[in-house]
Write a protein that holds these residues in place. Structure first.
Motif, PDB file in Angstrom:
ATOM      1  N   ARG A 185       1.277 -13.551  -3.292  1.00 52.23           N
ATOM      2  CA  ARG A 185       0.736 -14.318  -2.340  1.00 52.23           C
ATOM      3  C   ARG A 185      -0.221 -15.571  -2.977  1.00 52.23           C
ATOM      4  N   ASP A 207       4.956 -10.420   2.362  1.00 54.81           N
ATOM      5  CA  ASP A 207       4.734  -9.137   2.989  1.00 54.81           C
ATOM      6  C   ASP A 207       5.816  -8.237   2.039  1.00 54.81           C
ATOM      7  N   SER A 208       7.116  -8.979   1.616  1.00 54.95           N
ATOM      8  CA  SER A 208       8.013  -8.000   1.011  1.00 54.95           C
ATOM      9  C   SER A 208       7.587  -7.785  -0.453  1.00 54.95           C
ATOM     10  N   ARG A 260       5.540 -16.058   4.860  1.00 57.29           N
ATOM     11  CA  ARG A 260       4.520 -14.826   4.916  1.00 57.29           C
ATOM     12  C   ARG A 260       5.408 -13.727   4.816  1.00 57.29           C
TER      13      ARG A 260
END
Lengths: 394, 850
Positions: free
Chosen positions: B185, B177-178, B173
């Motif tokens: 994703r 997010d990075s 996750r």
């Protein structure tokens, strides 16, 4: 079958093995255990046995030399822990005979699951005296009823005569204690050399037996008994009420169904519920081809040690003898066997020893509890473990 | 379930158990959508680099430690080590190195030309959907395998244990997010599933039905189970447990240092790695020789073992060690074995005289066995599914023989003792090229329609990589004064430019070859035919000049016939060679080429065999070009490449490129075009300063480098099929000026006069501010006595230079005058004596208004 005819077994050499014969002829399995007289008899028998194998087995002689062990050095029961032991797995890979091949009465293979079969050889004395011990125990528990026939359900492999599979042989001879009215094998031959578990057949047999009302004797692998009562529950078959003189005597472990093993307490509860056999008549037996002394559960479901053997628990790292309650390798010592130097066998099981007084059954002799296999089938790491490799390259 | 976080990660969001069950049936559709677009490798590496930085910073360490420790059995130190191993794996340079090492290129998924005689292209392609069945004994392996799966371009579904902590999905996750591009994703799924329950197996079966590849860890039973559930069309990659061993050739039996290395390796990490040695083979058949080796090893084990702090085995593991050792002891009574053991039981050498390979119960237990070379295959091949590393010690003359036998027996990796474990930390697959297992090699064969094209990346829509438009503009002086890391200073060339200062440009061999590869592609695009052309390299060599050397490399890359002559002074000999050897392509500087042809005019007129000329280093003006083509039968004269020694190749021309239009070398550089007098990106097709940023360069860093040229974007598709960005060169920065609200190029004035009036000589432009009449003025001076009149020139320029005509004739906002002057009247730069192209006489106010 001729092997089952009652004959008094005799040691190969009654002069050299007198104590062995006397010890193994003690008809009360648990009386006198730990008393001076019986212990001295045991130790004498061990000395005789060790001397016997030292002379007859080149391997055993080498072993005694390597460990610098002198059979004359054992005087007390505790000294027996020092008798060099042979691992049960040694017998899987090597033959070690102390009698000539022409004297081999029975050659058994164990029904192991790892693909290796133990090669165990018995002369007539060894196998018969071990079988007689079963007679003694059955008699002790009042299970010898020549006047009362029973219906049998055998959770073992239907066999052609002459099968070498140890368990099949045992179960057949277990039928001699009560005349056979009807018998049913759970693992039926398919005609192509394999066996199928006939669960519906088992249920049908049980239903017929319940109807008939005779005592029912159920022997064999616990896993299949479990599957049977489970299937009965799943199908919603109302519990049966078998005769209260019925008897369940299990053996052979969970064999290949270890991932579905439930604990024995749960099994007994299910069997009592589904078949109506009282808990005290549900018994497991511990045994192996490498050490044939019968260990039968008491009515409190513990494996008490009979007068014909002694048990030590050895530390998994140091091999030191451990006190009551601690877990380690299961080590059996018994002078019964004359065909192979298997009088001191280190099993591949983890177990613990407990004082006889802590069991409510009143048998009095110490008992051991088994806690699973001792060793790893796979390593925790990425490195492959021995059991995973194909052993064919040896 | 751990706490309140739902247990599964699905395309970037946390979902519950029931949601997983209901969504699994739609997995096939979702995956189908995702695999339709190629994974953005650059965005992936950027995300990994960003996550690596985050992990290094320590801000997430507490959170991750708590998560991992919730599962018990791991110390804080171990967690810290795990995290740092992961951070290291995710570093940009490590990921790029991995791509280059395992797939041969940092850009392995674009079809690239394999040869020039046939139009054959090859590249790697992802498998599609990769399902990973993670092991239970390591918290990082599953995560790192997903990273490898992503590097290989796949959609990844990771199954971890039903009782595992949320460590792995949390890291995944964090990766999502990075990713500032928001692309990753959809490529990542992670579920905690127990394969011990019927339900779990059922779920797994549904997931595996989508697999194009399965990466499986676990014991024999687990892997067999996984294989059964895998569709037969999928590639099954077995990362199951392995066995590694040492092989000591007979000439090394007494090598004390070797024995020490072996002992140390048997004690390291309690032999837990799949590349740890479980068995030591010695090339002998003599039992006493084997025993003596054992004794030597035993003595060293006594010394080395106490130096390594022990990790205690579990009860089951200890029981195994004891059982195996006791059995060995018993077998010694049959003369099959011999046991050598530490007094305190810390280590064991189990000598067995049979050669069959056996696994050891580990924790400093090693088999010692004889293995003569003629038994290697028979002893090892039965276990080839498990063989991994062999540490081979032998003389150099035997390395091929013994190494070959070991590899043919099934060993994957041969190394030396002491190095067996190298590469373990952070790598899930000790020394085995995982990326190749996670992709497949594909090819594309074309007819001649792809002639000139070297890489399919050029055919893709020319979206440039999003590097930030921040940072200072790098001038040539700043560039040359910057320090270069000595690690990346391998090749030095004299820097270009006429300033006379002997500065050097620095490259790594890697940079150099990558640039030459691209320059070669540019030359091929411009019309050089490696299959048929016979080329002579006439660039200057020596004195650290890059010309000859780089074109030697370029022509070698193309595999074309080459005569590496250099700018040789014996022009007659050069010409003779050209004719004798039927050279049809010349590469060199215009001034040299002109001299060569002048000196051998008759010969070349007769020969007419030179078809193509590729030039560099100077400008080849239109008049000269036309002369060459007419006189000598040359039909193609093109710049070999647009670039500089400092910056490398920046752009190239295809067969369809006219004038100063170039394709950008988009795989090397990113181009910005910024305002002539501000740093904002230009709008539309306005002229601006060309600013280049190098995408791949280890040597001198080139970020926002102002090369000093002016140009503008060319939109629309090029006829060659390439979609890479195109720009038109308009001239040196100083040559572009703005007056009367329009930009003009000095070069363009020159070109018009050269093309139409054959005027190739001096031209000077003077810009004057608004005078009495309030209009700005452009005054153009040319040489008198050249057969030109002022009216003629003025008329010609207005006719041919649209922008000029508009401002002067139509809008009437600019005055335009032509003067004829003498050579002495041309204004020169003091010092160098060079002609000033443009003299701006306007004051500040006028200039900015203009």
């Amino acid at each position: 079958m001729s092997e089952n005819e009652p004959r008094i077994p005799c040691v190969p050499d009654s002069r050299r093995l007198a104590a062995v014969e006397k010890l193994c002829s003690l008809s009360d399995p648990y009386a006198g255990y730990g008393t001076g007289e019986i212990d001295r008899l045991f130790v004498r028998a061990m000395r005789e046995n060790i001397r016997w194998h030292a002379e007859k087995s080149p391997f055993y002689r080498r072993l005694l030399d390597q460990r610098a062990f002198d059979p004359e050095s054992i005087h007390k029961i505790e000294d027996c822990a020092r008798v060099p032991f042979v691992l049960a797995s040694f017998f899987k890979a090597h033959e070690a005979l102390s009698v000539g091949r022409d004297e081999v009465f029975l050659h058994l293979t164990s029904s192991g699951t790892t693909g290796q079969k133990s090669q165990v050889f018995f002369d007539e004395w060894s196998i018969r005296s071990a079988q007689r011990m079963v007679d003694f125990i059955f008699d002790k528990y009042g299970w010898v009823t020549p006047g009362q026939s029973a219906n049998y359900l055998l959770y073992s492999y239907e066999t052609e005569t002459g099968s070498k599979l140890g368990t099949a042989y045992t179960d057949n001879f277990l039928c001699k204690y009560a005349p056979v009215k009807n018998g049913f094998y759970a693992l039926r031959m398919t005609g192509t050399g394999t066996h199928d578990f006939d669960v519906f057949g088992c249920i049908g047999a049980l239903q017929r037996y319940a109807e008939e009302g005779l005592p029912v004797r159920i022997f064999g692998f616990p896993a299949f008994l479990y599957f049977t009562v489970q299937r009965m529950k799943d199908l919603g078959i109302p519990p049966l009420r078998l005769s209260p003189d019925s008897l369940v005597f299990l053996g052979g472990g969970w064999k290949g169904h270890a991932d579905q093993a439930i604990n024995k307490t749960q099994l007994y509860a299910q069997v009592e519920e589904q078949l109506g056999i009282p808990n005290a008549r549900l018994r497991d037996g511990f045994g192996s081809v490498e050490h044939c002394i019968p260990y039968v559960e008491c009515r409190a479901h513990q494996f008490h040690i009979p007068v014909w053997s002694r048990v030590f628990i050895r530390d998994v790292r140091t091999l030191k003898v451990l006190p009551y309650g601690e877990r380690g390798f299961l080590h059996f010592v018994s002078p019964y066997i004359t065909s192979m130097p298997a009088q001191s066998v280190l099993m591949g099981d983890l177990a613990s020893l407990h004082e006889g007084s802590s069991c409510s059954c009143g048998t009095g002799t110490p008992y051991f509890a088994v806690h699973g296999r001792a060793g790893t089938s796979k390593n925790k790491s990425c490195a492959v473990a021995a059991a995973e490799l194909i052993q064919g390259s040896r | 379930m751990n706490g309140s976080i739902a247990p599964h990660l699905w395309r970037g969001e946390w979902i519950s158990e029931s949601e997983l069950k209901s969504r699994v049936s739609g997995l096939s559709g979702l995956i189908g959508e995702t695999v339709g677009t190629p994974l953005d490798l650059r965005a992936l590496i950027d995300a990994c680099a960003a996550l690596s930085k985050t992990l290094d910073s320590g801000t997430e360490t507490r959170k991750l430690t708590d998560i991992l420790q919730a599962g018990g059995g791991v110390t804080e130190a171990e967690v810290a080590e795990t995290i740092s191993g992961i951070a290291d794996f995710l570093r940009r340079e490590n990921l790029e190195l991995k791509l280059r090492r395992e797939l041969g290129s940092a850009d392995p998924f674009h079809l690239a030309r394999v040869e020039y005689s046939r139009h054959l292209f090859e590249c790697w392609a992802p498998l599609g959907c990769l399902v990973h069945l993670a092991p239970t004994n390591s918290p990082s392996v599953g995560f790192l395998s997903v990273i490898e799966g992503l590097l290989a371009g796949n959609v990844n579904f990771l199954k971890i244990g039903g009782d595992d902590t949320l460590f792995t999905p949390t890291l995944l996750r964090m990766l999502v997010d990075s990713d500032s591009a928001g692309m990753l994703r959809d490529y990542i799924y992670c579920a905690r599933i127990s394969s011990r329950t019927e339900e779990g197996r059922d779920l797994l079966k549904q997931i595996l039905a989508n697999a194009d590849g399965v990466a499986a860890w676990g014991g024999e039973a687990g892997i067999e189970g996984a294989r059964k559930l895998t569709p037969s069309s999928a590639r099954f990659v077995d990362w199951g447990p392995k066995i590694s061993f040492v092989y000591v050739a007979r000439e090394r039996l007494e090598d004390q240092q070797l024995i020490e290395k072996i002992a140390r390796e048997c004690c390291a990490i309690e032999q837990q790695a799949c590349s740890s040695p479980q068995c030591v083979y010695v090339e002998t058949e003599d039992r006493s020789e084997l025993r003596r080796f054992g004794e030597r090893l035993a003595r060293v084990m006594d010394l080395e073992s106490p130096k390594v702090a022990p990790v205690e085995p579990s009860i089951a593991e200890q029981a195994e060690i004891t059982s195996v050792t006791e059995l060995c002891r018993l077998e010694s009574c049959l003369d099959f074995t011999q046991v050598m053991e530490a007094k305190d039981g810390a280590w064991r050498i189990l000598i067995e005289f049979a050669s069959g390979l056996r696994a050891s119960p580990l924790y400093r237990t090693v088999w010692l066995k004889p293995l003569p070379k003629n038994k290697i295959i028979s002893a090892l091949r039965p276990l080839r599914a498990y063989l991994q590393t062999a540490a081979l010690s032998c003389d150099a003359s035997r390395a091929s023989e013994l190494g070959g036998l070991l590899l043919r027996a099934g060993v994957l990796r041969i190394t030396e003792s002491g190095k067996m474990l190298d590469g373990y930390t952070g790598e899930p697959h000790d020394g085995v090229y995982a990326l190749q297992r996670y992709c497949r090699g594909v090819s594309f064969q074309s007819d001649g329609s792809l002639k000139g094209i070297s890489n399919f990346a050029d055919l893709e829509t020319g979206a440039q990589p999003q590097t930030a438009n921040v940072g200072p503009i790098l001038t040539k002086a700043m560039f040359q004064n910057a320090d270069v890391d000595p690690r990346f200073s391998e090749l030095f060339f004299k820097s270009g430019g006429s300033s006379g200062d002997p500065k050097l440009s620095v490259f790594t061999y890697d940079d150099y070859h990558r640039q030459m590869q691209l320059a070669a592609e540019g030359l091929y695009a411009a019309g050089l035919d490696p299959a048929a052309d016979r080329c002579m390299n006439l660039f200057f060599a020596g004195g650290l000049y890059g010309g000859f050397v780089s074109f030697f490399t370029i022509l070698e890359h193309l595999g074309t016939v080459q005569f590496p002559m250099g700018a040789h002074v014996d022009l007659k000999m050069v010409a003779r060679t050209i004719v004798e050897h039927r050279v049809n392509v010349l590469l060199g500087m215009p001034s040299y080429l002109i001299q060569l042809f002048r000196e051998n005019e008759e010969l070349f007129r007769t020969y007419r065999g030179v078809e193509k000329v590729f030039y560099g280093g100077e400008h080849f003006n239109a008049v000269q070009k036309r002369y060459f083509m007419d006189a000598f039968g040359i039909n193609l004269i093109k710049s070999a490449t647009y670039g500089s020694v400092d910056a490398g190749p920046l752009g190239y021309q295809c067969r369809h490129s006219e004038g100063g239009v170039h394709h950008l070398h988009g795989r090397l550089h990113r181009l910005e075009i910024l305002g002539l007098d501000n740093d904002q990106p230009v709008e539309g097709a306005t002229a601006g300063r060309l600013i280049f940023t190098s995408l791949v360069r280890k040597g001198q860093s080139l970020t926002r480098y102002e090369i000093g040229d002016v140009g503008r974007w060319i939109t629309g598709d090029c006829a060659c099929g390439r979609r890479s960005p195109r720009f038109e060169l308009l001239g040196r920065h100083g040559d572009v000026f703005r007056i009367g609200a329009t930009y003009y190029s000095y070069q363009k004035f020159l070109k018009i006069l050269a093309d139409h009036r054959d005027y190739g000589e001096e031209l000077q432009i003077r810009l004057k501010g608004s005078g009495i009449r309030g209009l700005e003025k452009l005054e153009l001076s040319v040489l008198r006595d050249r057969g030109l009149t002022a009216e003629m020139v003025r008329g010609l320029l207005l006719a041919e230079y649209k922008d000029l005509d508009e401002s002067v004739s139509q809008d009437g906002i600019l005055e335009f005058e032509v003067k004829l002057i003498t050579p002495e009247q041309f204004e020169k730069t003091a010092g160098s004596g060079k002609l000033r192209h443009i003299i701006d006489e306007r004051d500040e106010e006028d200039r900015s208004r203009g």
